[in-house]
Design a protein around this motif. Sequence first.
Motif, short mmCIF file in Angstrom:
data_model
loop_
_atom_site.label_atom_id
_atom_site.label_comp_id
_atom_site.label_asym_id
_atom_site.label_seq_id
_atom_site.Cartn_x
_atom_site.Cartn_y
_atom_site.Cartn_z
N PRO A 227 33.24 2.24 -62.50
CA PRO A 227 33.99 3.35 -61.89
C PRO A 227 33.12 4.61 -61.83
N GLU A 228 33.16 5.31 -60.71
CA GLU A 228 32.41 6.55 -60.54
C GLU A 228 33.24 7.53 -59.71
N TRP A 229 33.15 8.81 -60.06
CA TRP A 229 33.80 9.85 -59.27
C TRP A 229 32.84 10.38 -58.20
N SER A 230 33.33 10.56 -57.00
CA SER A 230 32.54 11.22 -55.97
C SER A 230 32.56 12.72 -56.22
N THR A 231 31.70 13.45 -55.52
CA THR A 231 31.62 14.90 -55.73
C THR A 231 32.90 15.62 -55.36
N ASP A 232 33.74 14.98 -54.52
CA ASP A 232 35.00 15.61 -54.14
C ASP A 232 36.19 15.04 -54.91
N GLY A 233 35.91 14.35 -56.03
CA GLY A 233 36.98 13.96 -56.94
C GLY A 233 37.73 12.70 -56.59
N VAL A 234 37.15 11.82 -55.78
CA VAL A 234 37.76 10.53 -55.47
C VAL A 234 37.13 9.49 -56.40
N LEU A 235 37.94 8.58 -56.92
CA LEU A 235 37.46 7.57 -57.86
C LEU A 235 37.09 6.29 -57.12
N TYR A 236 35.85 5.89 -57.24
CA TYR A 236 35.33 4.67 -56.62
C TYR A 236 35.11 3.61 -57.70
N PHE A 237 35.21 2.35 -57.30
CA PHE A 237 34.97 1.26 -58.25
C PHE A 237 34.72 -0.02 -57.48
N VAL A 238 34.24 -1.01 -58.19
CA VAL A 238 33.99 -2.33 -57.63
C VAL A 238 34.99 -3.30 -58.26
N SER A 239 35.62 -4.13 -57.45
CA SER A 239 36.62 -5.09 -57.93
C SER A 239 36.40 -6.44 -57.28
#
Length: 655
Positions: A227-239
């Motif tokens: 999980p990683e946050w983008s610079t604009d505060g959206v949470l990304y992840f791999v599933s």
Amino acid sequence: MMNQIANYGSWKSPITSDLIVSGTIGLGGISLDGDDIYWMEGRPSEGGRNVIVRRTSDGTIADVTPPPFNVRTRVHEYGGGAFLVADRTVYFSNFTDQRLYCQTIDSEPQPLTPAGDWRYADGIIDRERNRLIYIREDHTTTSEPVNTIVSINLDNSEDIQILAHGNDFYASPRLSPDNSQLCWLSWNHPNMPWDGTELWVAEIKADGSLGEKQLVAGGVSESIFQPEWSTDGVLYFVSDRSNWWNFYRWQLIPLTSEETPLKKWGGEIETLCEMPAEFGLPQWVFGMLTYAFTSANSIICTYTQQGIWYLASLDIKTKQLTTIETPYTNISGIKAKDNKVVFLAASPTESTAIAQLDLATNQLQVLRRSSELTINSGYLSNPEPIEFPTENGQTAYAFFYPPKNRDYTAPAEEKPPLVVKSHGGPTAATSSSFNLKIQYWTSRGFAVLDVNYGGSTGYGREYRQRLKDRWGIVDVDDCTNGAKYLAERGLVDSQKMAIAGGSAGGYTTLCALTFRDVFKAGASYYGVSDLEALATDTHKFESRYLDGLVGPYPERQDLYKQRSPIHFTERLSCPVIFFQGLEDRVVPPNQAEMMVAAIKAKGLPVAYITFEGEQHGFRRAENIKKTLDGEFYFYSRVFGFELADAIEEVPIANL
């Protein structure tokens, strides 16, 4: 100049064990701080010591951690995520005492956490609250170690607060860019992180504790990765919810109390990139990375298909994935800042290196190589990716390395001996990366088959789950069928086929030698021989691993006995050599010793080589050398070929 004619196995090679251990280091753990780049080097020549290294913007490379410090954490026993860098200050776990240390560039390391039986990994810095956030593993209890997420006050490092607890395992704590949210992964027995994990998010309250937490994604049958946050505060992840580890994102949406009185906020999961490829990895260690943000609208990432890794950019707005041309086939550990991307890379002809790609100019620069050795291509065998039929009408995968040495030709009627490599894990994968240990064999006249048997990663969740309840069957079938596939095509000598592997690969090796009649010799590196002993005498991380690979214990004790080579030594009919670290907690020495005693009692040739001070895997140069030469010497006596060089003999009983 005409080639010399000599039997396979008797070719003289410039790729010696001394060359391999003296000229090779391990690389990993890339971290960026301002314009400086940091990484870890594992040095066999220094007893396997792990050192943090810093490269400044002018290209100067220097050690950060002085001897005798060894940067390595034992959380989960496998470690990873052993250091972090922030504002030219390094925080690292020291192997001998497992305490966290703090070190500025111009000072000596100072202990940060109190002495005691605690371990730390996968840390981040919370600058706003002047604290560190870490995964902690507490071994002060008499029962199973307790894993939590903790904060460590940098003004008073005795002030350690538990932020999250109650799950068996935690990983990947990550702060949102505005420092208001913390996300993390957790999972529970009997799951492993590639079986099923949960991604959680919680608000950080004014006192630094966590508020109400919310489950974002995951479960017992969905594996979430990085999980990683983008610079604009959206949470990304791999599933892997689609069978493949693909990209997703979760947008935080504030909710009113009228909409849902029990939640302050919610979110929706959006598919970002769906394709039959893996953007994730099995989380055996902390800090595994396959992507990073290069801007608010762009991700640089790596993915694998059919055992080959590619570099790519992903446009977050258009969801367009564009492959970036590189000379590499294995890419990992991605970090990015501005337009610079730093990553670990390797290819069939280049050993692992730390590479930097300038996205603005497309210029690729190697910053550090794991080996500076230059070997003539006439001595190097290129891996050939192959697919071969296996049980139940299915297909398995491997890399085949034919023998190659520009100075030699074998007699026309002779076929080469074969070593089948069974990788560890078993949830892991082999790759096509340049591997001097494989070239050691092929340049002496051996063929090598490096197998990605069913259960390996990189081919989707379904392929990974072929091993569910069938460890010791599917992996063994695939390794033996791969060997038979080569023999049937006349590429190897069916009477001179060996199998070798470490850890779980050692178990596959011992099963293949015990329950199949294909191989004529084998080498077990800290391999499992008794599944019951492994289930009852191993560390927390893997203590329930076998529930999914074999069955629940003790309820299915019958299966554990059926698939344990130690109970069927009467079926063994070929020589075996064992290599074992005497401080191994993952597979204790008694696993090997029971097997050696049984084989010796049968009157079969057997060798047992032990190493003081080594754990699960060998890190010291002299021991790595001894294993390479020892296995080769063992086969020379078993298969009856002359050695081109004088190498140290190993004692072989019953020869």
